[in-house]
Write an enzyme that holds these catalytic residues in place. Sequence first.
Site, PDB file in Angstrom:
ATOM      1  N   ASP A  47       9.368   2.447   2.020  1.00 24.63           N
ATOM      2  CA  ASP A  47       8.528   3.675   2.384  1.00 24.63           C
ATOM      3  C   ASP A  47       8.009   3.465   3.727  1.00 24.63           C
ATOM      4  O   ASP A  47       7.165   2.294   4.155  1.00 24.63           O
ATOM      5  CB  ASP A  47       7.431   2.800   1.453  1.00 24.63           C
ATOM      6  CG  ASP A  47       5.899   3.409   2.219  1.00 24.63           C
ATOM      7  OD1 ASP A  47       5.956   4.162   3.224  1.00 24.63           O
ATOM      8  OD2 ASP A  47       4.678   3.560   1.089  1.00 24.63           O
TER       9      ASP A  47
ATOM     10  N   LYS B  46       2.324   9.949   8.195  1.00 23.15           N
ATOM     11  CA  LYS B  46       1.386  10.270   9.801  1.00 23.15           C
ATOM     12  C   LYS B  46       2.142  10.406  11.059  1.00 23.15           C
ATOM     13  O   LYS B  46       2.132  11.537  11.520  1.00 23.15           O
ATOM     14  CB  LYS B  46       1.335   8.168  10.086  1.00 23.15           C
ATOM     15  CG  LYS B  46       0.719   7.375   8.201  1.00 23.15           C
ATOM     16  CD  LYS B  46       0.235   6.072   9.190  1.00 23.15           C
ATOM     17  CE  LYS B  46      -0.732   5.529   7.712  1.00 23.15           C
ATOM     18  NZ  LYS B  46      -1.932   6.227   8.125  1.00 23.15           N
TER      19      LYS B  46
ATOM     20  N   PHE C 204       0.478  -1.160  -0.244  1.00 23.39           N
ATOM     21  CA  PHE C 204      -0.305   0.081   0.043  1.00 23.39           C
ATOM     22  C   PHE C 204       0.862   0.777   0.250  1.00 23.39           C
ATOM     23  O   PHE C 204       2.058   1.329   1.111  1.00 23.39           O
ATOM     24  CB  PHE C 204      -0.851  -0.139   1.232  1.00 23.39           C
ATOM     25  CG  PHE C 204      -2.141   0.728   1.066  1.00 23.39           C
ATOM     26  CD1 PHE C 204      -3.285   1.199   0.737  1.00 23.39           C
ATOM     27  CD2 PHE C 204      -1.885   1.988   1.685  1.00 23.39           C
ATOM     28  CE1 PHE C 204      -4.264   2.137   0.390  1.00 23.39           C
ATOM     29  CE2 PHE C 204      -2.284   3.185   1.635  1.00 23.39           C
ATOM     30  CZ  PHE C 204      -4.053   3.323   0.861  1.00 23.39           C
TER      31      PHE C 204
HETATM   32  C1  LIG Z   1       2.959   2.339   3.965  1.00 24.23           C
HETATM   33  C2  LIG Z   1       1.842   3.445   3.382  1.00 24.23           C
HETATM   34  N1  LIG Z   1       2.428   4.261   2.503  1.00 24.23           N
HETATM   35  C3  LIG Z   1       2.032   5.108   1.813  1.00 24.23           C
HETATM   36  C4  LIG Z   1       0.352   5.883   2.848  1.00 24.23           C
HETATM   37  C5  LIG Z   1      -0.590   6.548   1.921  1.00 24.23           C
HETATM   38  O1  LIG Z   1      -0.471   7.698   3.714  1.00 24.23           O
HETATM   39  P1  LIG Z   1      -2.148   8.934   2.911  1.00 24.23           P
HETATM   40  O2  LIG Z   1      -3.110   8.255   3.835  1.00 24.23           O
HETATM   41  O3  LIG Z   1      -0.856   9.587   3.977  1.00 24.23           O
HETATM   42  O4  LIG Z   1      -2.017   9.515   1.915  1.00 24.23           O
HETATM   43  C6  LIG Z   1      -0.042   4.694   3.987  1.00 24.23           C
HETATM   44  C7  LIG Z   1      -1.501   5.043   4.569  1.00 24.23           C
HETATM   45  O5  LIG Z   1      -2.134   4.013   5.132  1.00 24.23           O
HETATM   46  C8  LIG Z   1       0.624   3.798   4.182  1.00 24.23           C
HETATM   47  O6  LIG Z   1       0.489   2.908   4.685  1.00 24.23           O
END
Ligand SMILES: Cc1ncc(COP(=O)(O)O)c(C=O)c1O
Length: 400
Positions: A226, A255, A141
């Site tokens: 990420d 986050k 994700f």
């Molecule tokens: C690993 C990862 N990358 C990116 C995102 C996307 O983040 P945002 O919701 O702040 O755009 C998330 C959201 O849960 C995530 O868990």
Amino acid sequence: MTDTRTLLEWSARYHANTYGRAPICLVRGEGLRVWDSDGREYLDFTSGLAVVALGHCHPRVTGAIQEAAGTLLHVSNLFGTVVGSEVAATLDRLIGGPSGRVFFCNSGAEANEAALKLARKYAKERFSSDRYEVVATRNSFHGRTLATLSATGQEKYQHGFEPLVAGFKHVPYDDLGAMERAIDSRTAAVLVEPIQGEGGVHVPDEGYLPGLRKLCDESGALLIVDEVQTGMGRTGTLWAYEHAGVEPDVMTVAKALANGVPIGAMLARESVATALGPGTHASTFGGTPFVASVALATLTTLLEEKLPERAARMGRRLMDGLRGLQSRHPSLGEVRGRGLLIGVELARPAAPLVAACRDQGLLVHSAGEQVLRLAPPLIVDEAACDSALATLDRVLGATA
Ligand SMILES: Cc1ncc(COP(=O)(O)O)c(C=O)c1O
């Protein structure tokens, strides 16, 4: 105050219908707890999806917000600011390894967008104009914008939004052989979560990240890690890649970085970061003095209070406790995770369990259909862990 029923009706009627919302309205938070509009108290083991690492309304975060709001809320990124420079330098110091650069934005998706754009520009300039592909992993994700959705390895999120952005390949997670076969002369970067969060809390083999590092070094592809969900101490070290003893070329954070005030950051090695020159990328609200102050207060507090270490300790306690429940509750499957990012595989749908826990005053989330996800604030203590375990024990017994 408007009554709860009306609030829920307004929410159902006026909000975009993109979330399956729980039937409560939260009005206040303090530390590990939140309260709803009927005065009911909940122990929050979600942290707003791994956001409020310091807990709700931490006094140092609230203090930074108040001070920044009365000092300088916003100026454009065409000016420098004191706290903007301070937070950039602090982050640079904290990622270890060779010095680099940070681009501030507003979310995890936006940080990943920046990383993807950087990877394309770098590879085209450094290698050739047809080198733009990114290899990501199945079940990953990375966000909901079109490019990050295309990078995300889950068709259920992509369905209906085709055509997706070109240039992404997906291989199984934790499979170095598949990654090796996928990387070729068109690969600009490998994009990976150090632990798959949304995909169900999957921790890869300890050789996985070092193996990816080696494949990237051999091919010239960038390693983008990420850390949006895993970063800021959640897994027991400040960044989850530290467990593997490797350094990425590019990493993304969001986050927990400002404990609930929207922020994202993309950090890159100096030699890579220079591919983005003036005018190539921007974000109006990225790294304003306001959010920079809050991020600085969050980072400082997190480190002073040794919260990554606490996350490791409390995570062990929770995982041991969950494994202890397995013998009494056959529907509890594998318990996996690191620090305070914990997934429990269930032999039944997670949603009814999540609802039953909420009725008993415990907020938890699912990750996928059959995985229960626990991600409490990093300030969580023994008593709160034991209380959450007792609630789960009760709920599992009552709903078996
Ligand atoms: C690993 C990862 N990358 C990116 C995102 C996307 O983040 P945002 O919701 O702040 O755009 C998330 C959201 O849960 C995530 O868990």
